[in-house]
Design an enzyme around this catalytic site. Structure first.
Site, mmCIF file in Angstrom:
data_model
loop_
_atom_site.group_PDB
_atom_site.id
_atom_site.type_symbol
_atom_site.label_atom_id
_atom_site.label_comp_id
_atom_site.label_asym_id
_atom_site.label_seq_id
_atom_site.Cartn_x
_atom_site.Cartn_y
_atom_site.Cartn_z
ATOM 1 N N HIS A 17 10.805 -9.441 0.963
ATOM 2 C CA HIS A 17 9.721 -10.781 1.971
ATOM 3 C C HIS A 17 10.287 -11.617 1.886
ATOM 4 O O HIS A 17 10.030 -12.733 3.401
ATOM 5 C CB HIS A 17 8.346 -10.218 0.951
ATOM 6 C CG HIS A 17 8.031 -9.266 1.331
ATOM 7 N ND1 HIS A 17 7.903 -8.267 -0.107
ATOM 8 C CD2 HIS A 17 7.852 -8.050 1.813
ATOM 9 C CE1 HIS A 17 6.678 -6.946 0.233
ATOM 10 N NE2 HIS A 17 6.898 -7.473 1.979
ATOM 11 N N LYS A 41 -8.067 0.666 0.902
ATOM 12 C CA LYS A 41 -6.099 0.885 -0.081
ATOM 13 C C LYS A 41 -6.422 1.070 -1.384
ATOM 14 O O LYS A 41 -7.278 0.260 -1.722
ATOM 15 C CB LYS A 41 -5.223 -0.012 0.812
ATOM 16 C CG LYS A 41 -4.625 1.162 1.734
ATOM 17 C CD LYS A 41 -2.834 -0.141 2.205
ATOM 18 C CE LYS A 41 -1.747 -0.002 2.391
ATOM 19 N NZ LYS A 41 -1.514 -0.708 2.622
ATOM 20 N N ARG A 91 13.105 -3.620 8.679
ATOM 21 C CA ARG A 91 14.876 -2.950 8.302
ATOM 22 C C ARG A 91 14.941 -2.283 8.691
ATOM 23 O O ARG A 91 16.669 -1.856 8.676
ATOM 24 C CB ARG A 91 14.250 -2.775 6.751
ATOM 25 C CG ARG A 91 13.471 -3.325 5.715
ATOM 26 C CD ARG A 91 12.932 -3.262 4.890
ATOM 27 N NE ARG A 91 11.642 -2.454 5.175
ATOM 28 C CZ ARG A 91 10.519 -2.037 4.261
ATOM 29 N NH1 ARG A 91 10.507 -2.313 3.018
ATOM 30 N NH2 ARG A 91 9.646 -1.845 4.963
ATOM 31 N N SER A 128 7.823 -2.742 -1.550
ATOM 32 C CA SER A 128 7.132 -2.752 -2.488
ATOM 33 C C SER A 128 7.077 -1.400 -2.771
ATOM 34 O O SER A 128 6.131 -1.342 -4.429
ATOM 35 C CB SER A 128 5.788 -3.474 -1.902
ATOM 36 O OG SER A 128 5.887 -4.631 -1.197
HETATM 37 O O1 PNS Z 1 1.616 -5.178 3.982
HETATM 38 P P1 PNS Z 1 0.936 -4.143 5.514
HETATM 39 O O2 PNS Z 1 0.116 -3.168 4.023
HETATM 40 O O3 PNS Z 1 2.126 -3.331 5.283
HETATM 41 O O4 PNS Z 1 0.617 -4.959 5.809
HETATM 42 C C1 PNS Z 1 -0.046 -4.306 6.831
HETATM 43 C C2 PNS Z 1 -1.335 -5.765 8.323
HETATM 44 C C3 PNS Z 1 -1.680 -6.344 7.247
HETATM 45 C C4 PNS Z 1 -0.065 -6.762 8.516
HETATM 46 C C5 PNS Z 1 -1.623 -4.794 8.584
HETATM 47 O O5 PNS Z 1 -2.355 -3.949 8.276
HETATM 48 C C6 PNS Z 1 -2.926 -5.429 9.900
HETATM 49 O O6 PNS Z 1 -1.986 -5.340 10.772
HETATM 50 N N1 PNS Z 1 -3.711 -5.732 8.827
HETATM 51 C C7 PNS Z 1 -4.854 -6.273 9.606
HETATM 52 C C8 PNS Z 1 -6.043 -5.009 10.530
HETATM 53 C C9 PNS Z 1 -5.704 -4.943 11.653
HETATM 54 O O7 PNS Z 1 -5.621 -5.639 12.777
HETATM 55 N N2 PNS Z 1 -5.628 -4.056 12.655
HETATM 56 C C10 PNS Z 1 -4.591 -3.602 13.854
HETATM 57 C C11 PNS Z 1 -3.470 -3.814 13.941
HETATM 58 S S1 PNS Z 1 -2.936 -3.490 15.165
#
Ligand code: PNS
Length: 153
Positions: A17, A41, A91, A128
């Protein structure tokens, strides 16, 4: 002024990251590291600790700020803070397949673009989830996480 959002749950942040965030800082005037918390979550670290670990790992790096993302859509968050783009590290093909529909949806929602950086080198296999599993079973993850994370794991 070009502002980009680097979103994630960062549970915990790792060197893969940090590499993407540093490269983003070379491309944009400001990088906002947005820490998401999804109530559905379960996290290893509470939000305030995740924010702290990133803040400590990036202290002294100019042009990078760390913020909680709050609830709701990432695309709306970007609009609210005046960000031009979202930045993500890829990745490999699994990340690509997962990320590209979200990039298209986010662009559909508010017009926000997504910029992908190819995650190269020693952190390509690092996630992670893997860090938490290996650390919980006594494995050495010191090459993959910053000091702020290692001391809390
Ligand atoms: O580290 P992560 O958990 O993979 O992060 C995911 C994240 C925060 C990028 C994703 O869950 C997200 O975009 N969450 C916000 C909710 C949202 O906008 N959902 C629609 C995505 S198109």
């Amino acid at each position: 002024m070009r502002r980009v959002v680097c979103p994630g749950s960062f549970d915990p942040v790792h060197k893969g990251h940090l590499e993407i965030i540093m490269r983003a800082a070379g491309l944009f005037d400001e990088v906002v590291v947005a820490v998401s918390t999804n109530p559905a979550k379960q996290y290893r670290f509470p939000e305030e600790v995740r924010l702290e670990m990133i803040g400590e790992s990036l202290s002294g790096i100019s042009g990078v700020t760390v913020q909680p993302m709050g609830h709701g859509l990432l695309a709306e968050y970007c609009k609210r803070i005046g960000a031009d783009a979202i930045i993500k590290g890829l990745r490999g093909s699994t990340d690509y397949s997962f990320e590209t529909p979200m990039a298209a949806m986010n662009r559909h929602l508010t017009g926000v673009e997504t910029v992908f950086l190819h995650g190269e080198g020693p952190y390509q296999h690092v996630s992670s989830t893997l860090i938490k599993e290996v650390a919980s079973l006594g494995g050495d993850v010191s090459s993959f996480v910053p000091k702020a994370v290692l001391q809390r794991l």
